[in-house]
Design an enzyme around this catalytic site. Structure first.
Site, PDB file in Angstrom:
ATOM      1  N   CYS A 266       1.141  -1.173  -0.191  1.00  0.00           N
ATOM      2  CA  CYS A 266      -0.477   0.214  -0.146  1.00  0.00           C
ATOM      3  C   CYS A 266       0.617   1.329  -0.139  1.00  0.00           C
ATOM      4  CB  CYS A 266      -1.091  -0.138   0.935  1.00  0.00           C
ATOM      5  SG  CYS A 266      -1.975   1.377   1.771  1.00  0.00           S
TER       6      CYS A 266
ATOM      7  N   CYS B 224     -14.784   7.106  -9.143  1.00  0.00           N
ATOM      8  CA  CYS B 224     -14.491   8.107  -8.858  1.00  0.00           C
ATOM      9  C   CYS B 224     -14.364   9.534  -8.209  1.00  0.00           C
ATOM     10  CB  CYS B 224     -16.520   9.256 -10.470  1.00  0.00           C
ATOM     11  SG  CYS B 224     -14.885  10.736 -10.475  1.00  0.00           S
TER      12      CYS B 224
ATOM     13  N   CYS C 245     -16.906  11.973  -7.627  1.00  0.00           N
ATOM     14  CA  CYS C 245     -18.648  11.843  -7.640  1.00  0.00           C
ATOM     15  C   CYS C 245     -18.524  10.700  -6.014  1.00  0.00           C
ATOM     16  CB  CYS C 245     -18.647  10.895  -8.626  1.00  0.00           C
ATOM     17  SG  CYS C 245     -19.312  11.092  -9.896  1.00  0.00           S
TER      18      CYS C 245
ATOM     19  N   CYS D 182     -50.092 -23.668 -17.609  1.00  0.00           N
ATOM     20  CA  CYS D 182     -49.348 -22.833 -17.021  1.00  0.00           C
ATOM     21  C   CYS D 182     -47.739 -24.130 -16.288  1.00  0.00           C
ATOM     22  CB  CYS D 182     -49.667 -22.534 -15.332  1.00  0.00           C
ATOM     23  SG  CYS D 182     -50.173 -24.246 -14.356  1.00  0.00           S
TER      24      CYS D 182
ATOM     25  N   HIS E 245     -50.319 -25.424  -9.478  1.00  0.00           N
ATOM     26  CA  HIS E 245     -49.731 -24.247 -10.159  1.00  0.00           C
ATOM     27  C   HIS E 245     -48.449 -23.717 -10.407  1.00  0.00           C
ATOM     28  CE1 HIS E 245     -50.682 -20.717 -12.716  1.00  0.00           C
ATOM     29  NE2 HIS E 245     -50.087 -19.805 -11.407  1.00  0.00           N
TER      30      HIS E 245
END
Lengths: 103, 548
Positions: free
Chosen positions: B61, B110, B113, B184, B462
């Protein structure tokens, strides 16, 4: 995101240990296994859905940033990690550390 | 949608749009992005198969110096940093740099933003880079040849002209289907076909044009008509009457107004479409159905006495998973646990098996998937028929948990065999893929796109289904289509699940044999015409000569 442990005694070990685990590939292998186990428990899908729907609802009031979402959902996500997955991962990390550290 | 970089970028970030307007800056951003993604893909591959003691150095880092497990790469300079603690954001602010990317997911952030932004150029670059890298990692085992590289379709000049002159239709690509009397069971399977990317593309690409087809009773034509109706401006529910009639005519057992089994209709429909598709053959067929759904199931029977293994492969169009008799009862059922059970060794008694070498012996039989199809269909056997009489049966109501992403590696023959070998020599692999020759993990990744659900009793129920359109889930209840969520879908009681492979494998383009034959026939026909014409002219000349 996990915060770096602040216990001053073991703090000095964290950096080198982490680097070694990443170099050996141990870190990535444990992380990959963690991801697989979390996926099978449905944890990943649950939080993918939760974050998406939370973000969708927030759109009505101007939206929400990734940072805000993370802060909001992090505690719940951590809490809902199944115990067995947590134990498995800690066990795997412990095994690796035992090879690396002289106690 | 083509992959040309010069196409208009669609982006949600005005700052990105401004930056992209400058060709050089755009190029430099994209180049860094590609390098970061490429580095990560290569590292993943190395890490999964580390040779002992070989080290793979991660970057540090730029702010805290810790080795990075999840690097965020700045797209303006060579710094990478942690997300946690706001390190990468700090870097962007300090240096006046705007964008960074998460190398794992390719998502772009960004700083202006203060959020991740959606951008199609980056997305396409991400996918293209990953695919290209992974193709390099997978070689055929015997020939050592590399995989056929994916190249995005670019229209040629003629195609471009045609595309420019085409009128775009606004359509949602989602339409309800009218229930024509307990249909169905048919509607849910048809919706799963419409949501099936390979089937949808085949018919949208005019590969079976119902207006030109001369076959009678052609089911493939009905599919073409269905896709045309769904991808039209008309949003009202559609009634697939002709398709129903053709199904009745071809399969007596599915006719009548009683409730039928959706899975039975699924298999019948597949066979009917296969039979009426161009180029379909009975062995190693390459019709659209077999190219999409056909896989190979391998059964290995190992004789306990002599250890000899008899291998046999069978083609399959889908996988039917048992639910009853699970060890933990019918609670906590998951797709993974069902698959594990499916591929678990099964004991065979001496009366069931006769070894080639030593005759009747105890044996163990193990199923595995030899060849994975592009679309994987699962059926959970919920309907238990106690006898031949269909009415005396029980429905297993227990829910089965299934994931939105599934990795099939542990259930494939090569991976299973390799794991066995490693276990025997005491070197069991921690990774999902035990050998780099078996390809990257992503080769075995599948994504859920449709789920067929059944509510109610076995004869009085169903069917409804959930289907995914890009990243949004919709619920289809005959003519009613409603926007739903992934959560609703995963919490439903699934009867069938459909998954599509994330990355397809390509063969070098070869013109199908029936087209080659058709061309040869056309050439011969033209020859014959020329001969006839020449003969006629000769005759005329002779007559004229005789007359003069």
């Amino acid at each position: 995101m996990p915060s770096v442990p602040r216990d001053n005694g073991s703090m000095s070990l964290y950096g080198p240990l982490r680097r070694r685990m990443l170099e050996n590939g141990d870190w990535d292998r444990i992380a990959a296994r963690l991801a697989r186990e979390l996926n099978e428990k449905g944890w990943i899908d649950r939080f993918r859905d939760l974050s998406k729907e939370t973000a969708r609802r927030a759109e009505a009031i101007g939206g929400v940033s990734v940072d805000t979402l993370m802060t909001e959902l992090w505690p719940q996500a951590e809490d809902e990690v199944p115990t067995v997955v947590r134990q498995d991962t800690i066990g795997a990390i412990r095994k690796v550390l035992e090879r690396q550290i002289e106690f | 949608m083509s992959f040309q970089d010069t196409d208009t970028d669609s982006s949600s970030c005005p700052h990105l749009a401004t930056t992209f307007a400058h060709g050089e800056e755009r190029g430099s951003l994209l180049s860094r992005y590609k390098n970061a993604v490429q580095w990560n893909t290569r590292r993943n591959h190395c890490v999964a198969h580390t040779v002992k003691r070989r080290k793979i150095t991660p970057p540090d880092c730029g702010l805290c110096g810790l080795a990075l497990s999840r690097p965020y790469a700045c797209l303006h300079c060579s710094v990478a940093a942690c997300w946690s603690g706001g390190h990468i954001k700090q870097h962007l602010q300090d240096m006046g740099h705007d964008f960074c990317a998460d190398v794992t997911t390719g998502y772009v952030f960004c700083i202006e933003c203060d959020d991740f932004v959606q951008d199609s150029t980056f997305f396409r670059r991400f996918k293209a880079t990953i695919i290209a890298e992974e193709e390099k990692d997978t070689a055929f085992e015997v020939s050592k040849r590399l995989r056929e590289p994916f190249s995005p379709w670019q229209p040629n000049v003629m195609e471009r002209t045609l595309l420019d002159s085409v009128v775009s239709l606004p359509c949602q690509g989602r339409r309800g289907l009218l229930n024509l009397g307990q249909t169905c069971f048919m509607n849910v399977i048809l919706q799963s076909f419409v949501a099936n990317p390979l089937l949808r593309n085949y018919y949208l690409g005019d590969k079976h044009n119902s207006r030109l087809c001369k076959l009678k009773e052609c089911t493939s034509c009905e599919m073409d008509k269905l896709i045309t109706e769904v991808y039209s401006e008309n949003n009202a529910p559609y009634g697939p009457i002709e398709l129903l009639a053709k199904t009745w005519r071809s399969s007596a057992e599915l006719s009548g107004y009683a409730q039928q089994d959706a899975h039975e209709f699924f298999i019948t429909a597949l066979n009917n479409i296969h039979a009426t598709s161009k180029g379909s053959t009975s062995l190693q067929c390459i019709c659209i159905i077999h190219s999409t759904f056909a896989g190979l199931l391998q059964s290995d029977v190992k004789c306990e006495r002599c250890g000899k293994v008899a291998e046999k492969t069978d083609p399959m169009l889908d996988i039917s998973l048992e639910l009853k008799g699970e060890a933990g009862g019918e609670q906590d059922l998951t797709l993974a646990s069902c698959l594990r059970r499916y591929t678990h060794p099964e004991k065979l008694g001496p009366n069931d098996y006769s070894c080639e070498k030593c005759g009747k012996a105890h044996a163990s039989k193990r199923l595995s998937i030899r060849k994975l199809p592009p679309v994987l269909s699962f059926q959970f056997k919920r309907f238990e028929h106690k006898s031949v009489d269909k009415s005396a049966a029980r429905k297993i109501e227990a829910p089965v948990r299934f994931p939105s992403s599934l990795n099939m590696a542990p259930y494939t023959t090569l991976v299973m065999h390799k794991q066995e070998l490693l276990k025997e020599s005491g070197a069991a692999s921690q990774s999902l893929i035990p050998d780099s020759a078996l390809g990257p993990e992503s080769l075995y990744d599948y994504d859920l796109f449709a789920v067929v659900c059944h509510e109610g009793q076995i004869d009085n129920g169903h069917y409804t289904c959930y289907a995914r359109s890009h990243d949004e889930w919709y619920r289809y209840d005959d003519d009613k289509v409603t926007h739903s969520t992934l959560g609703m879908c995963l919490n439903s009681q699934a009867y069938m699940c459909f998954y599509v492979k994330r990355y397809l494998d390509y063969k070098p383009h070869v013109t199908p044999s029936y087209i080659v034959m058709r061309e040869q026939e056309a050439v011969k026909e033209r020859e014959r015409e020329r001969e006839k014409e020449a003969a006629r002219i000769r005759e005329l000349d002779e007559l004229l000569a005789a007359a003069l």
